[in-house]
Enzyme design. Sequence first.
Site, mmCIF file in Angstrom:
data_model
loop_
_atom_site.group_PDB
_atom_site.id
_atom_site.type_symbol
_atom_site.label_atom_id
_atom_site.label_comp_id
_atom_site.label_asym_id
_atom_site.label_seq_id
_atom_site.Cartn_x
_atom_site.Cartn_y
_atom_site.Cartn_z
ATOM 1 N N ASP A 25 -56.379 9.046 60.484
ATOM 2 C CA ASP A 25 -56.671 9.457 59.106
ATOM 3 C C ASP A 25 -57.919 8.731 58.623
ATOM 4 O OD1 ASP A 25 -54.305 10.849 59.345
ATOM 5 O OD2 ASP A 25 -53.134 9.462 58.128
ATOM 6 N N LYS A 50 -52.099 11.453 66.301
ATOM 7 C CA LYS A 50 -51.692 12.466 65.311
ATOM 8 C C LYS A 50 -52.897 12.754 64.425
ATOM 9 C CE LYS A 50 -49.222 11.667 61.482
ATOM 10 N NZ LYS A 50 -49.938 12.404 60.441
ATOM 11 N N LYS A 83 -47.618 20.264 58.809
ATOM 12 C CA LYS A 83 -46.326 20.576 58.183
ATOM 13 C C LYS A 83 -46.235 22.028 57.726
ATOM 14 C CE LYS A 83 -45.836 15.815 56.549
ATOM 15 N NZ LYS A 83 -47.165 15.304 56.926
ATOM 16 N N ASP A 86 -44.560 28.346 55.884
ATOM 17 C CA ASP A 86 -44.910 29.666 55.340
ATOM 18 C C ASP A 86 -44.035 30.733 55.995
ATOM 19 O OD1 ASP A 86 -46.467 31.703 54.044
ATOM 20 O OD2 ASP A 86 -48.157 30.295 54.038
ATOM 21 N N THR A 90 -47.649 34.254 59.205
ATOM 22 C CA THR A 90 -48.703 33.284 58.858
ATOM 23 C C THR A 90 -48.552 32.026 59.709
ATOM 24 O OG1 THR A 90 -48.693 34.156 56.618
ATOM 25 C CG2 THR A 90 -49.755 32.014 56.930
ATOM 26 N N SER A 139 -41.333 9.887 53.764
ATOM 27 C CA SER A 139 -41.312 8.429 53.591
ATOM 28 C C SER A 139 -41.607 7.953 52.169
ATOM 29 C CB SER A 139 -42.352 7.811 54.529
ATOM 30 O OG SER A 139 -43.596 8.454 54.359
ATOM 31 N N GLY A 204 -44.788 5.723 57.724
ATOM 32 C CA GLY A 204 -44.472 4.941 56.526
ATOM 33 C C GLY A 204 -44.366 3.454 56.797
ATOM 34 N N GLY A 209 -44.570 0.277 53.327
ATOM 35 C CA GLY A 209 -43.487 -0.718 53.229
ATOM 36 C C GLY A 209 -42.466 -0.701 54.349
ATOM 37 N N ARG A 227 -53.135 4.188 58.007
ATOM 38 C CA ARG A 227 -54.022 3.229 57.344
ATOM 39 C C ARG A 227 -53.957 1.833 57.930
ATOM 40 N NH1 ARG A 227 -51.806 4.883 51.601
ATOM 41 N NH2 ARG A 227 -50.050 5.282 52.982
HETATM 42 P P1 XMP Z 1 -49.868 5.714 56.747
HETATM 43 O O1 XMP Z 1 -51.295 5.444 56.356
HETATM 44 O O2 XMP Z 1 -48.925 5.575 55.618
HETATM 45 O O3 XMP Z 1 -49.911 7.239 57.187
HETATM 46 O O4 XMP Z 1 -49.457 4.929 57.970
HETATM 47 C C1 XMP Z 1 -48.840 7.936 57.748
HETATM 48 C C2 XMP Z 1 -49.283 9.193 58.366
HETATM 49 O O5 XMP Z 1 -48.155 9.986 58.559
HETATM 50 C C3 XMP Z 1 -48.201 11.064 57.634
HETATM 51 N N1 XMP Z 1 -46.991 10.898 56.877
HETATM 52 C C4 XMP Z 1 -45.941 11.622 57.005
HETATM 53 N N2 XMP Z 1 -45.731 12.633 57.790
HETATM 54 N N3 XMP Z 1 -43.547 12.768 56.937
HETATM 55 C C5 XMP Z 1 -44.515 13.213 57.739
HETATM 56 O O6 XMP Z 1 -44.302 14.182 58.443
HETATM 57 C C6 XMP Z 1 -43.708 11.759 56.108
HETATM 58 O O7 XMP Z 1 -42.818 11.359 55.405
HETATM 59 C C7 XMP Z 1 -44.978 11.172 56.153
HETATM 60 N N4 XMP Z 1 -45.464 10.139 55.509
HETATM 61 C C8 XMP Z 1 -46.703 10.018 55.958
HETATM 62 C C9 XMP Z 1 -49.370 10.941 56.742
HETATM 63 O O8 XMP Z 1 -49.949 12.189 56.456
HETATM 64 C C10 XMP Z 1 -50.252 10.054 57.558
HETATM 65 O O9 XMP Z 1 -51.001 10.801 58.478
#
Ligand code: XMP
Length: 250
Positions: A25, A50, A83, A86, A90, A139, A204, A209, A227
């Site tokens: 990301d 991912k 995610k 639809d 589609t 999360s 998450g 956290g 992140r």
């Molecule tokens: P962070 O920066 O928080 O990003 O480590 C997490 C990554 O995972 C994705 N993300 C999720 N994907 N369910 C998901 O399917 C979730 O609850 C969720 N939370 C975060 C987010 O887009 C990022 O790429």
Amino acid sequence: MSKGFVEAITRAANQNHSRVVLALDVKGPNTIEKAKKILEETSGYICCVKINKHLILSVGLEGLRELVERAHSLGLPVIVDCKMCDIGPTNLVETSYYFDSGFDAVTVMPLPGWIDGLSDVFHVAKERDKGVLVVVLMSHKGASEFFETIAFDEEYGVFDKLYRIFARRAVKWRADGVIVGATRPDAIRQVKSIVGEVPIFSPGIVVQGGVVEETLKAGASYVIAGRAICESINPADKARELRDITRRFS
Ligand code: XMP
């Protein structure tokens, strides 16, 4: 279930002794260059990559081809995390674009249901030996607003929390994995008891956290880190640190 995706992530996890999925990301200018650099630096400490709209909206699917191929040449499968949610036709078009671009697995929201919703995504994934991961419980804090709502599960004739119903559906649909937030270890334990051997992917950790040890102890197979790695001063050191924690659970 796709042998291809499951085998690829298992092989990479064993090879690198890692349960860390790198969420690439990256933001701002030069996203693809930054992403390539992070991938090269961390590739020995992760088991999968991912990619989500951070990169897709920045450089398009064509712009990602080389990155996806590079991940493959490093032995790493690549999930596209958009995610899907639809109607079937589609979803099918979207899925075909992703698989044609080399991605190994897609993520779906369960809400469209099976008939005329997700069935074609699962069918095409099976035909092409690709994976499908179902979001079961997100999360972030607001996830409790709907994912924890009590609903009636007609298949089982019981009232239950929505995320537990989603977990049962994911098993029925033969998903290659389910996604449960690392911020909810108790829910991971519950989902684990429903899905059994289906791997749980947990985003998450760190910034949101979630604690890696607790997440894996609760039953997750893989942690997803975005992140924490991408925004670290030294992504390789951070990836290695996370890998070292997950290594104890291999
Ligand atoms: P962070 O920066 O928080 O990003 O480590 C997490 C990554 O995972 C994705 N993300 C999720 N994907 N369910 C998901 O399917 C979730 O609850 C969720 N939370 C975060 C987010 O887009 C990022 O790429």
